[in-house]
Write a protein that holds these residues in place. Structure first.
Motif, PDB file in Angstrom:
ATOM      1  N   GLN A  94       0.166   7.597   5.386  1.00 21.01           N
ATOM      2  CA  GLN A  94       1.816   8.067   5.590  1.00 21.01           C
ATOM      3  C   GLN A  94       2.450   8.212   4.160  1.00 21.01           C
ATOM      4  O   GLN A  94       3.322   9.219   4.172  1.00 21.01           O
ATOM      5  N   ALA A  95       2.214   7.328   2.993  1.00 21.62           N
ATOM      6  CA  ALA A  95       2.871   7.621   2.017  1.00 21.62           C
ATOM      7  C   ALA A  95       2.580   8.961   1.086  1.00 21.62           C
ATOM      8  O   ALA A  95       3.710   9.731   0.618  1.00 21.62           O
ATOM      9  N   LYS A  96       1.203   9.476   1.301  1.00 21.42           N
ATOM     10  CA  LYS A  96       0.991  10.393   0.814  1.00 21.42           C
ATOM     11  C   LYS A  96       1.648  11.745   1.398  1.00 21.42           C
ATOM     12  O   LYS A  96       1.952  12.677   0.700  1.00 21.42           O
ATOM     13  N   VAL A  97       1.908  11.914   2.817  1.00 22.70           N
ATOM     14  CA  VAL A  97       2.514  12.842   3.490  1.00 22.70           C
ATOM     15  C   VAL A  97       4.127  12.782   3.145  1.00 22.70           C
ATOM     16  O   VAL A  97       4.846  13.917   2.933  1.00 22.70           O
ATOM     17  N   THR A 107      11.989   4.661  -8.453  1.00 17.80           N
ATOM     18  CA  THR A 107      12.324   3.074  -8.645  1.00 17.80           C
ATOM     19  C   THR A 107      11.787   2.637  -7.268  1.00 17.80           C
ATOM     20  O   THR A 107      12.017   2.925  -6.390  1.00 17.80           O
ATOM     21  N   ILE A 108      10.871   1.415  -7.566  1.00 19.32           N
ATOM     22  CA  ILE A 108      10.463   0.629  -6.596  1.00 19.32           C
ATOM     23  C   ILE A 108      10.858  -0.720  -6.789  1.00 19.32           C
ATOM     24  O   ILE A 108      11.068  -1.276  -7.491  1.00 19.32           O
ATOM     25  N   ILE A 109      11.436  -1.270  -5.563  1.00 21.88           N
ATOM     26  CA  ILE A 109      11.895  -2.705  -5.462  1.00 21.88           C
ATOM     27  C   ILE A 109      10.956  -3.686  -4.660  1.00 21.88           C
ATOM     28  O   ILE A 109      10.419  -3.265  -3.405  1.00 21.88           O
ATOM     29  N   ASP A 110      10.696  -4.883  -5.247  1.00 19.30           N
ATOM     30  CA  ASP A 110      10.008  -5.861  -4.344  1.00 19.30           C
ATOM     31  C   ASP A 110      10.465  -6.991  -4.832  1.00 19.30           C
ATOM     32  O   ASP A 110      10.864  -7.463  -5.888  1.00 19.30           O
ATOM     33  N   ARG A 111      10.500  -8.084  -3.812  1.00 20.79           N
ATOM     34  CA  ARG A 111      10.809  -9.461  -4.051  1.00 20.79           C
ATOM     35  C   ARG A 111       9.534 -10.286  -4.589  1.00 20.79           C
ATOM     36  O   ARG A 111      10.041 -11.343  -5.092  1.00 20.79           O
ATOM     37  N   LYS A 112       8.524  -9.816  -4.800  1.00 19.08           N
ATOM     38  CA  LYS A 112       7.431 -10.508  -5.530  1.00 19.08           C
ATOM     39  C   LYS A 112       7.275  -9.619  -6.894  1.00 19.08           C
ATOM     40  O   LYS A 112       7.332  -8.531  -6.872  1.00 19.08           O
ATOM     41  N   ASP A 113       6.840 -10.188  -7.764  1.00 22.85           N
ATOM     42  CA  ASP A 113       6.699  -9.673  -9.044  1.00 22.85           C
ATOM     43  C   ASP A 113       5.088  -9.406  -9.342  1.00 22.85           C
ATOM     44  O   ASP A 113       4.629  -8.860 -10.273  1.00 22.85           O
ATOM     45  N   PHE A 125       0.890  -1.116  -0.034  1.00 21.28           N
ATOM     46  CA  PHE A 125       0.032  -0.109  -0.085  1.00 21.28           C
ATOM     47  C   PHE A 125       0.787   1.199  -0.134  1.00 21.28           C
ATOM     48  O   PHE A 125       0.485   2.222  -0.758  1.00 21.28           O
ATOM     49  N   GLY A 126       1.852   1.497   0.873  1.00 22.49           N
ATOM     50  CA  GLY A 126       2.637   2.517   1.084  1.00 22.49           C
ATOM     51  C   GLY A 126       3.446   2.711  -0.201  1.00 22.49           C
ATOM     52  O   GLY A 126       3.605   3.796  -0.444  1.00 22.49           O
ATOM     53  N   GLY A 127       4.309   1.525  -0.564  1.00 21.93           N
ATOM     54  CA  GLY A 127       5.164   1.790  -1.779  1.00 21.93           C
ATOM     55  C   GLY A 127       4.612   2.052  -3.032  1.00 21.93           C
ATOM     56  O   GLY A 127       4.823   2.994  -3.701  1.00 21.93           O
ATOM     57  N   LEU A 128       3.352   1.601  -3.318  1.00 26.37           N
ATOM     58  CA  LEU A 128       2.511   1.923  -4.487  1.00 26.37           C
ATOM     59  C   LEU A 128       2.180   3.193  -4.463  1.00 26.37           C
ATOM     60  O   LEU A 128       2.052   3.980  -5.552  1.00 26.37           O
ATOM     61  N   THR A 129       1.592   3.676  -3.310  1.00 28.33           N
ATOM     62  CA  THR A 129       0.987   4.937  -3.331  1.00 28.33           C
ATOM     63  C   THR A 129       2.237   6.153  -3.499  1.00 28.33           C
ATOM     64  O   THR A 129       2.153   6.991  -4.419  1.00 28.33           O
ATOM     65  N   ALA A 130       3.220   5.794  -2.706  1.00 31.82           N
ATOM     66  CA  ALA A 130       4.353   6.685  -2.822  1.00 31.82           C
ATOM     67  C   ALA A 130       4.947   6.863  -4.222  1.00 31.82           C
ATOM     68  O   ALA A 130       5.242   7.950  -4.960  1.00 31.82           O
ATOM     69  N   ALA A 131       5.148   5.987  -5.006  1.00 31.11           N
ATOM     70  CA  ALA A 131       5.657   5.662  -6.433  1.00 31.11           C
ATOM     71  C   ALA A 131       4.906   6.606  -7.199  1.00 31.11           C
ATOM     72  O   ALA A 131       5.074   7.300  -8.115  1.00 31.11           O
ATOM     73  N   ASN A 132       3.329   6.165  -7.182  1.00 30.80           N
ATOM     74  CA  ASN A 132       2.408   6.944  -8.293  1.00 30.80           C
ATOM     75  C   ASN A 132       2.467   8.041  -7.737  1.00 30.80           C
ATOM     76  O   ASN A 132       2.491   9.133  -8.841  1.00 30.80           O
ATOM     77  N   LEU A 133       2.399   8.868  -6.686  1.00 32.04           N
ATOM     78  CA  LEU A 133       2.163  10.316  -6.204  1.00 32.04           C
ATOM     79  C   LEU A 133       3.539  11.084  -6.618  1.00 32.04           C
ATOM     80  O   LEU A 133       3.556  12.214  -7.110  1.00 32.04           O
ATOM     81  N   LEU A 134       4.703  10.394  -6.219  1.00 28.69           N
ATOM     82  CA  LEU A 134       6.015  11.022  -6.668  1.00 28.69           C
ATOM     83  C   LEU A 134       6.154  11.221  -8.295  1.00 28.69           C
ATOM     84  O   LEU A 134       6.523  12.049  -8.833  1.00 28.69           O
TER      85      LEU A 134
END
Length: 400
Positions: free
Chosen positions: A319-322, A40-46, A15-24
């Protein structure tokens, strides 16, 4: 505004990572003109799948394969996605090492740590060896459903092994959905459902009133609630032993696992001695290090002596929005801002009860008089809102 492109690394695509990436990506693209900033966003799942989908797999309205959304769709939005495991975070050199198809060492100007929590069922003696299931593992949930449908009599034990854990209402939702499954299967009268928690009330994060509301829902469905039952061991005789000395036999064991911080965080300087999670400023989500933020389940934000912000996706999103706005303002060197963005401690969730109904829980943890929570009675309208919530977020983050 900066004349050089900045490198923003986001660790974790929840939730946090995807929100941050999109807003940025959106806000920096709008404002940066010819300057190109890397997100750039990193995750061990695809893939991404909301945790709440586990319950839909449990009740048979969704399958695992139908619920996975490929994270490489982020590339269509101008967000770089790397499929790999974060193995090192070096705050001094401002680098992150990841291991995927090859090992990469990436430099950053801004770092957002959103790696979430990991599960540690190995901490419960005998649980894994004696056939216990992890409710939070989407790969195991279809097997849980099969077991429930094949059971003709006995006891289904749902154990909250320790706190904190993700999505506090989820174990209670699961028990109510299991009740629904058994009623429809014609086996409910010969199967007991027992839920065990180490805490004195159902939902300490929500307070006594909401906890009692939850227990009333359990009572209405003849689900047995056992507070102050911390699991000690699981024996090969299908018996649970609790720290209070009680012993209970079971036919199907479903556990909410102990949660722990990812090892890479433990090995970094982001965790101080004596802490179990990353400590951040409760309003800005800043860590003690320049341009390093942490959001979501990997953090511990204390509201007061007894309460912390729950580990739940809506709080990570808020929190990601902030954090995103702070990074954008910093890159743009915006000194005209009248006030800094602040996390307000507010969140909500839907608590499914079966029969296509859901309750709605609203919370304000930074309320001046102390944390305030409210559980609205289950309704078909809230259930529909829960369905729409998943759909709208997937569209916003990955599909549009």
């Amino acid at each position: 505004m900066s004349s050089e492109g900045k490198r923003i690394l986001i660790l974790g695509a929840g939730f946090g990572g995807l929100t941050a990436a999109n807003l940025l990506r959106k806000n920096l693209s709008l404002s940066s003109g010819p300057v190109e900033h890397q997100v750039t966003i990193i995750d061990r799942k695809d893939y991404f799948m909301m945790g709440l989908v586990n319950l839909w797999i449990l009740n048979g309205t969704r399958t695992l394969d139908d619920s996975k959304i490929a994270l490489n769709r982020l590339e269509n939005k101008g967000i770089s996605f790397l499929d790999g495991e974060v193995t090192a975070i070096d705050i001094v050199s401002k680098t992150v090492t990841i291991r995927g198809s090859s090992t990469l060492r990436l430099e950053y100007d801004y770092l957002v740590v959103a790696l979430g929590s990991e599960f540690a069922l190995e901490q419960v003696k005998g649980f894994l060896e004696n056939g216990g299931f992890n409710l939070y593992d989407p790969e195991q949930v279809p097997k849980v459903r099969e077991k429930i449908l094949s059971l003709k009599k006995g006891r289904i034990a749902i154990c909250i092994t320790s706190i904190p854990y993700k999505c506090p209402p989820a174990p209670y939702e699961a028990s109510l959905l299991i009740n629904d499954i058994l009623v429809k299967n014609g086996t409910r009268d010969s199967i007991d459902i027992d839920i065990f928690t180490p805490t004195p009330i159902a939902l300490p994060v929500a307070g006594a009133k909401v906890s009692q509301d939850v227990i009333n829902l359990l009572n209405d469905s003849h689900i047995n609630f056992h507070p102050l039952h911390k699991i000690k061991t699981v024996s090969d005789m299908k018996e649970l032993e609790f720290e209070n000395g009680k012993r209970v036999n079971y036919d199907l064991l479903i556990g909410i696992p102990p949660h722990k911080v990812p090892e890479v965080i433990r090995n970094s300087c982001l965790i101080k001695q004596g802490q179990n999670w990353i400590n951040v400023d409760k309003f800005s989500l800043k860590t003690d290090y320049e341009n390093v933020f942490a959001i979501g389940d990997v953090t511990e934000i204390k509201v007061n002596e007894n309460t912390t912000i729950p580990k739940a996706g809506v709080f990570a999103e808020a929190q990601a929005k902030v954090v995103s706005q702070q990074i954008v303002d910093d890159i743009e060197n915006d000194k005209n801002k009248k006030s800094l963005p602040r996390f307000d401690g507010k969140g909500f969730c839907f608590m499914e009860v079966g029969n296509k109904k859901a309750g709605y829980v609203a919370a304000d943890f930074y309320n001046e008089q102390g944390p305030a929570t409210l559980l609205e009675p289950p309704s078909e309208e809230s259930y529909k809102k829960k369905i729409d919530f998943e759909r709208s977020k997937l569209d916003e983050w990955l599909l549009s």
